[in-house]
Design a protein around this motif. Structure first.
Motif, PDB file in Angstrom:
ATOM      1  N   LEU A 129       0.852  -1.186   0.000  1.00  0.00           N
ATOM      2  CA  LEU A 129       0.000   0.000   0.000  1.00  0.00           C
ATOM      3  C   LEU A 129       0.887   1.233   0.000  1.00  0.00           C
ATOM      4  O   LEU A 129       1.560   1.535   0.980  1.00  0.00           O
ATOM      5  CB  LEU A 129      -0.918   0.015   1.221  1.00  0.00           C
ATOM      6  CG  LEU A 129      -1.771   1.262   1.390  1.00  0.00           C
ATOM      7  CD1 LEU A 129      -2.701   1.449   0.195  1.00  0.00           C
ATOM      8  CD2 LEU A 129      -2.578   1.195   2.667  1.00  0.00           C
ATOM      9  N   ARG A 130       0.926   1.928  -1.146  1.00  0.00           N
ATOM     10  CA  ARG A 130       1.702   3.152  -1.295  1.00  0.00           C
ATOM     11  C   ARG A 130       0.773   4.227  -1.814  1.00  0.00           C
ATOM     12  O   ARG A 130       0.206   4.091  -2.888  1.00  0.00           O
ATOM     13  CB  ARG A 130       2.833   2.968  -2.282  1.00  0.00           C
ATOM     14  CG  ARG A 130       4.000   2.236  -1.711  1.00  0.00           C
ATOM     15  CD  ARG A 130       5.136   2.248  -2.686  1.00  0.00           C
ATOM     16  NE  ARG A 130       5.185   0.923  -3.284  1.00  0.00           N
ATOM     17  CZ  ARG A 130       5.883   0.609  -4.346  1.00  0.00           C
ATOM     18  NH1 ARG A 130       6.573   1.511  -4.966  1.00  0.00           N
ATOM     19  NH2 ARG A 130       5.885  -0.608  -4.806  1.00  0.00           N
ATOM     20  N   LEU A 131       0.614   5.299  -1.058  1.00  0.00           N
ATOM     21  CA  LEU A 131      -0.239   6.402  -1.466  1.00  0.00           C
ATOM     22  C   LEU A 131       0.591   7.671  -1.559  1.00  0.00           C
ATOM     23  O   LEU A 131       1.469   7.907  -0.724  1.00  0.00           O
ATOM     24  CB  LEU A 131      -1.369   6.602  -0.451  1.00  0.00           C
ATOM     25  CG  LEU A 131      -2.295   5.408  -0.224  1.00  0.00           C
ATOM     26  CD1 LEU A 131      -3.253   5.690   0.919  1.00  0.00           C
ATOM     27  CD2 LEU A 131      -3.059   5.075  -1.482  1.00  0.00           C
ATOM     28  N   ASP A 132       0.289   8.506  -2.555  1.00  0.00           N
ATOM     29  CA  ASP A 132       0.992   9.779  -2.657  1.00  0.00           C
ATOM     30  C   ASP A 132       0.272  10.828  -1.810  1.00  0.00           C
ATOM     31  O   ASP A 132      -0.774  10.570  -1.235  1.00  0.00           O
ATOM     32  CB  ASP A 132       1.142  10.222  -4.112  1.00  0.00           C
ATOM     33  CG  ASP A 132      -0.187  10.423  -4.827  1.00  0.00           C
ATOM     34  OD1 ASP A 132      -1.209  10.661  -4.153  1.00  0.00           O
ATOM     35  OD2 ASP A 132      -0.206  10.339  -6.065  1.00  0.00           O
ATOM     36  N   GLU A 133       0.846  12.032  -1.741  1.00  0.00           N
ATOM     37  CA  GLU A 133       0.304  13.080  -0.880  1.00  0.00           C
ATOM     38  C   GLU A 133      -1.118  13.469  -1.270  1.00  0.00           C
ATOM     39  O   GLU A 133      -1.952  13.742  -0.414  1.00  0.00           O
ATOM     40  CB  GLU A 133       1.209  14.308  -0.917  1.00  0.00           C
ATOM     41  CG  GLU A 133       2.534  14.100  -0.223  1.00  0.00           C
ATOM     42  CD  GLU A 133       3.428  15.330  -0.309  1.00  0.00           C
ATOM     43  OE1 GLU A 133       2.917  16.428  -0.617  1.00  0.00           O
ATOM     44  OE2 GLU A 133       4.628  15.191  -0.060  1.00  0.00           O
ATOM     45  N   GLU A 134      -1.395  13.496  -2.555  1.00  0.00           N
ATOM     46  CA  GLU A 134      -2.731  13.872  -3.024  1.00  0.00           C
ATOM     47  C   GLU A 134      -3.779  12.838  -2.598  1.00  0.00           C
ATOM     48  O   GLU A 134      -4.871  13.196  -2.161  1.00  0.00           O
ATOM     49  CB  GLU A 134      -2.717  14.009  -4.552  1.00  0.00           C
ATOM     50  CG  GLU A 134      -4.028  14.471  -5.135  1.00  0.00           C
ATOM     51  CD  GLU A 134      -3.935  14.627  -6.645  1.00  0.00           C
ATOM     52  OE1 GLU A 134      -4.876  14.177  -7.311  1.00  0.00           O
ATOM     53  OE2 GLU A 134      -2.943  15.195  -7.138  1.00  0.00           O
ATOM     54  N   GLN A 135      -3.454  11.561  -2.723  1.00  0.00           N
ATOM     55  CA  GLN A 135      -4.377  10.509  -2.307  1.00  0.00           C
ATOM     56  C   GLN A 135      -4.600  10.551  -0.798  1.00  0.00           C
ATOM     57  O   GLN A 135      -5.737  10.425  -0.323  1.00  0.00           O
ATOM     58  CB  GLN A 135      -3.842   9.140  -2.719  1.00  0.00           C
ATOM     59  CG  GLN A 135      -3.812   8.908  -4.204  1.00  0.00           C
ATOM     60  CD  GLN A 135      -3.046   7.648  -4.557  1.00  0.00           C
ATOM     61  OE1 GLN A 135      -1.974   7.365  -3.997  1.00  0.00           O
ATOM     62  NE2 GLN A 135      -3.588   6.880  -5.492  1.00  0.00           N
ATOM     63  N   ILE A 136      -3.521  10.729  -0.044  1.00  0.00           N
ATOM     64  CA  ILE A 136      -3.637  10.803   1.414  1.00  0.00           C
ATOM     65  C   ILE A 136      -4.517  11.974   1.805  1.00  0.00           C
ATOM     66  O   ILE A 136      -5.405  11.849   2.651  1.00  0.00           O
ATOM     67  CB  ILE A 136      -2.241  10.902   2.061  1.00  0.00           C
ATOM     68  CG1 ILE A 136      -1.505   9.570   1.914  1.00  0.00           C
ATOM     69  CG2 ILE A 136      -2.341  11.302   3.529  1.00  0.00           C
ATOM     70  CD1 ILE A 136      -0.056   9.596   2.347  1.00  0.00           C
ATOM     71  N   SER A 137      -4.317  13.116   1.181  1.00  0.00           N
ATOM     72  CA  SER A 137      -5.116  14.297   1.482  1.00  0.00           C
ATOM     73  C   SER A 137      -6.597  14.051   1.202  1.00  0.00           C
ATOM     74  O   SER A 137      -7.467  14.465   1.967  1.00  0.00           O
ATOM     75  CB  SER A 137      -4.608  15.477   0.671  1.00  0.00           C
ATOM     76  OG  SER A 137      -5.381  16.617   0.926  1.00  0.00           O
ATOM     77  N   LYS A 138      -6.903  13.371   0.107  1.00  0.00           N
ATOM     78  CA  LYS A 138      -8.291  13.048  -0.241  1.00  0.00           C
ATOM     79  C   LYS A 138      -8.936  12.184   0.838  1.00  0.00           C
ATOM     80  O   LYS A 138     -10.065  12.436   1.267  1.00  0.00           O
ATOM     81  CB  LYS A 138      -8.334  12.334  -1.589  1.00  0.00           C
ATOM     82  CG  LYS A 138      -9.742  11.927  -2.030  1.00  0.00           C
ATOM     83  CD  LYS A 138      -9.710  11.136  -3.321  1.00  0.00           C
ATOM     84  CE  LYS A 138      -9.277   9.736  -3.012  1.00  0.00           C
ATOM     85  NZ  LYS A 138      -9.526   8.763  -4.068  1.00  0.00           N
ATOM     86  N   TYR A 139      -8.220  11.175   1.306  1.00  0.00           N
ATOM     87  CA  TYR A 139      -8.766  10.288   2.342  1.00  0.00           C
ATOM     88  C   TYR A 139      -8.954  11.028   3.665  1.00  0.00           C
ATOM     89  O   TYR A 139      -9.946  10.852   4.347  1.00  0.00           O
ATOM     90  CB  TYR A 139      -7.873   9.062   2.529  1.00  0.00           C
ATOM     91  CG  TYR A 139      -7.892   8.119   1.351  1.00  0.00           C
ATOM     92  CD1 TYR A 139      -9.096   7.690   0.795  1.00  0.00           C
ATOM     93  CD2 TYR A 139      -6.725   7.671   0.776  1.00  0.00           C
ATOM     94  CE1 TYR A 139      -9.116   6.831  -0.292  1.00  0.00           C
ATOM     95  CE2 TYR A 139      -6.737   6.810  -0.309  1.00  0.00           C
ATOM     96  CZ  TYR A 139      -7.930   6.394  -0.832  1.00  0.00           C
ATOM     97  OH  TYR A 139      -7.954   5.545  -1.904  1.00  0.00           O
ATOM     98  N   VAL A 140      -7.993  11.866   4.022  1.00  0.00           N
ATOM     99  CA  VAL A 140      -8.089  12.629   5.273  1.00  0.00           C
ATOM    100  C   VAL A 140      -9.282  13.583   5.213  1.00  0.00           C
ATOM    101  O   VAL A 140     -10.038  13.713   6.178  1.00  0.00           O
ATOM    102  CB  VAL A 140      -6.769  13.375   5.563  1.00  0.00           C
ATOM    103  CG1 VAL A 140      -6.937  14.359   6.708  1.00  0.00           C
ATOM    104  CG2 VAL A 140      -5.659  12.372   5.870  1.00  0.00           C
ATOM    105  N   GLN A 141      -9.471  14.245   4.075  1.00  0.00           N
ATOM    106  CA  GLN A 141     -10.610  15.157   3.938  1.00  0.00           C
ATOM    107  C   GLN A 141     -11.931  14.435   4.079  1.00  0.00           C
ATOM    108  O   GLN A 141     -12.875  14.975   4.652  1.00  0.00           O
ATOM    109  CB  GLN A 141     -10.547  15.886   2.580  1.00  0.00           C
ATOM    110  CG  GLN A 141      -9.458  16.917   2.497  1.00  0.00           C
ATOM    111  CD  GLN A 141      -9.618  18.003   3.546  1.00  0.00           C
ATOM    112  OE1 GLN A 141     -10.710  18.426   3.874  1.00  0.00           O
ATOM    113  NE2 GLN A 141      -8.496  18.451   4.083  1.00  0.00           N
ATOM    114  N   SER A 142     -12.019  13.204   3.581  1.00  0.00           N
ATOM    115  CA  SER A 142     -13.267  12.444   3.718  1.00  0.00           C
ATOM    116  C   SER A 142     -13.569  12.151   5.185  1.00  0.00           C
ATOM    117  O   SER A 142     -14.722  12.202   5.616  1.00  0.00           O
ATOM    118  CB  SER A 142     -13.223  11.157   2.892  1.00  0.00           C
ATOM    119  OG  SER A 142     -12.293  10.246   3.409  1.00  0.00           O
TER     120      SER A 142
END
Length: 169
Positions: A149-162
């Motif tokens: 499981l490797r996520l970039d900063e944009e993906q992480i930000s999307k999940y955190v915002q949800s």
């Protein structure tokens, strides 16, 4: 008649697509505005081999920054609540199929047989520091993974915002 059914189906699709994919459970009296300080930690379960340490660190950093943007202060010594991030990767179930002459059938409660990867789950749980009781928890599926499981900063930000959109409400 068909127009009414079509309109109803369209409405259901629009509501389904606009809803947040986070499943939330919380204490009935929980209100984020009642707290002033926090600490963010990564669960020990998230240290498994299939979760990248950069992804773990990225989630911890992003949650800390976003909670500070909400007006809370990070306090490592004496926080009001502890936010625990758990990431796990689990094997997907395979759809069962069998042959019954002359037809094939499958079990619809199993996942797609064409995809051979694993799925990852993200959970954020807020605990009361005084007594250790859970106050709020959110769970969501993140993405399917093959090896890690490797996520970039944009993906992480999307999940955190949800998560934060559900946490603030």
């Amino acid at each position: 008649m068909y127009k009414k059914i079509l309109a109803l189906l369209l409405l259901m699709v629009m509501v389904g697509c606009s809803s947040n994919p986070v499943s939330v459970e919380k204490v009935s009296t929980f209100n984020l505005q009642d707290f002033n300080s926090f600490v963010v930690v990564i669960s020990d379960k998230s240290e498994e081999v299939k979760v990248s340490p950069f992804t773990n660190a990225g989630f911890k950093k992003e949650f800390s920054e976003q909670l500070q943007n909400l007006g809370l202060t990070e306090n490592l010594d004496d926080p009001d609540f502890k936010a625990v991030i758990s990431l796990s990767v689990e094997k997907k179930n395979k759809r069962r199929s069998a042959r019954r002459y002359p037809y094939y059938y499958y079990d619809p409660f199993y996942d797609d047989p064409m995809y051979q990867g694993d799925r990852s789950i993200l959970r954020l749980t807020l605990y009361d520091v005084e007594n250790g009781d859970p106050l709020w928890t959110g769970l969501r599926s993140t993405q399917y993974v093959d090896k890690e499981l490797r996520l970039d900063e944009e993906q992480i930000s999307k999940y955190v915002q949800s998560f934060l959109s559900e946490l603030v409400n």
